[in-house]
Design a protein around this motif. Structure first.
Motif, PDB file in Angstrom:
ATOM      1  N   LYS A 281       0.831  -1.215   0.000  1.00 40.88           N
ATOM      2  CA  LYS A 281       0.000   0.000   0.000  1.00 40.88           C
ATOM      3  C   LYS A 281       0.863   1.262   0.000  1.00 40.88           C
TER       4      LYS A 281
ATOM      5  N   LYS B 200       2.974   6.247  -5.770  1.00 37.43           N
ATOM      6  CA  LYS B 200       2.684   6.394  -7.195  1.00 37.43           C
ATOM      7  C   LYS B 200       1.474   7.290  -7.458  1.00 37.43           C
ATOM      8  N   THR B 201       0.826   7.764  -6.391  1.00 38.76           N
ATOM      9  CA  THR B 201      -0.404   8.549  -6.575  1.00 38.76           C
ATOM     10  C   THR B 201      -0.072  10.020  -6.842  1.00 38.76           C
ATOM     11  N   LYS B 202      -1.060  10.719  -7.431  1.00 37.66           N
ATOM     12  CA  LYS B 202      -0.916  12.148  -7.708  1.00 37.66           C
ATOM     13  C   LYS B 202      -0.865  12.946  -6.418  1.00 37.66           C
ATOM     14  N   THR B 203      -1.560  12.479  -5.402  1.00 40.04           N
ATOM     15  CA  THR B 203      -1.577  13.204  -4.117  1.00 40.04           C
ATOM     16  C   THR B 203      -0.179  13.297  -3.531  1.00 40.04           C
TER      17      THR B 203
ATOM     18  N   ASN C 106       2.254   1.836  -3.372  1.00 46.31           N
ATOM     19  CA  ASN C 106       1.147   2.286  -4.237  1.00 46.31           C
ATOM     20  C   ASN C 106       0.843   3.760  -3.995  1.00 46.31           C
ATOM     21  N   TYR C 107       0.987   4.188  -2.696  1.00 51.41           N
ATOM     22  CA  TYR C 107       0.734   5.603  -2.372  1.00 51.41           C
ATOM     23  C   TYR C 107       1.780   6.508  -3.012  1.00 51.41           C
TER      24      TYR C 107
END
Length: 253
Positions: free
Chosen positions: A3, A9-12, A6-7
């Motif tokens: 997770k 890789k996020t736009k946020t 994966n975070y």
């Protein structure tokens, strides 16, 4: 763990990362320019070159630039007069702000030393002695004396100086030396008012000879007659003659 990756890789996450980086850079720039403004970074004036100037002239230059000064020390240098700037801190052309203190080192008066015994010594010996005492040979003159190149007398500043006298280190000492020839000229004695016997004695003491003796007027007693004129006579232009010179006299009652 998956997770978390994966975070990342996020736009946020990317947006928050960019915001954090921009904030840090902005903060650093604000600190940098604020310090420059507060400390007047880049502002100032070059320190003038003061080495070699008199302390009075150095002070004038510093005060004209709005700078302060402090004399940290003084040193004696044999080749420089007192009151000359020999060191400064900061160095010339260093940028400093107004009211900065400039530290100076200046020359001072020479310390006094006891004058050595040089009377009766040869010129070469005296030159070596004076050099060891950090003194210099000034003017040298010669007088008639049987001793050649031997010191007859010494003087400093026009006044005679002898062993033990206090004299500034580095001073020039004038010397009078013998020429090795002995006396060839003697002072002309004043014979006026003397009788013949007294005149002969005076001339003998001066290694001179009584020359022609003449009388003026009626002279009843030649032994009591007094000298009224002599040739050569003492004058502003003549006061010495060679040994053995004849002195003519005229006597009268």
């Amino acid at each position: 763990m998956s997770k978390f990756f994966n975070y990342l890789k996020t736009k946020t996450f990317r947006r928050n990362l960019i915001i954090a980086a921009v904030s840090i850079i902005t903060f650093l720039l604000v600190i940098f320019y604020s310090l420059g403004f507060y400390t007047h970074h880049g502002e100032g004036m070059p320190v003038p070159k003061l080495k070699g100037l008199s302390i009075e002239r150095a002070i004038e230059l510093l005060e004209a630039e709005g700078l302060r000064y402090q004399i940290n020390d003084s040193v004696y240098l044999i080749d420089k007069p007192p009151g000359i700037v020999v060191e400064q801190d900061p160095d010339p052309n260093t940028n400093v702000k107004a009211n900065r203190t400039i530290y100076l080192i200046i020359t001072r008066d020479a310390p006094n030393i006891k004058f050595p015994d040089i009377a009766g010594k040869t010129f070469l010996e005296v030159r070596s002695i004076l050099n060891n005492y950090q003194l210099k040979v000034g003017d040298t003159t010669y007088v008639s004396d049987v001793a050649r190149d031997v010191v007859i007398s010494s003087s400093f500043g026009g006044n005679a100086i002898s062993r033990g006298a206090q004299i500034p280190k580095g001073s020039k000492v004038d010397l009078v030396l013998g020429d090795g020839l002995g006396a060839s000229d003697v002072d002309i004695p004043n014979l006026l008012g003397l009788d013949l016997s007294e005149a002969r004695m005076s001339l003998r003491g001066a290694s001179l000879i009584l020359g022609q003796v003449t009388f003026e007027g009626a002279v009843s007693d030649s032994l009591r007659a007094k000298i009224i004129r002599q040739f050569p006579a003492i004058s502003d232009t003549l006061n010495k003659v060679s040994i053995g010179t004849q002195i003519d006299v005229v006597l009268s009652n």
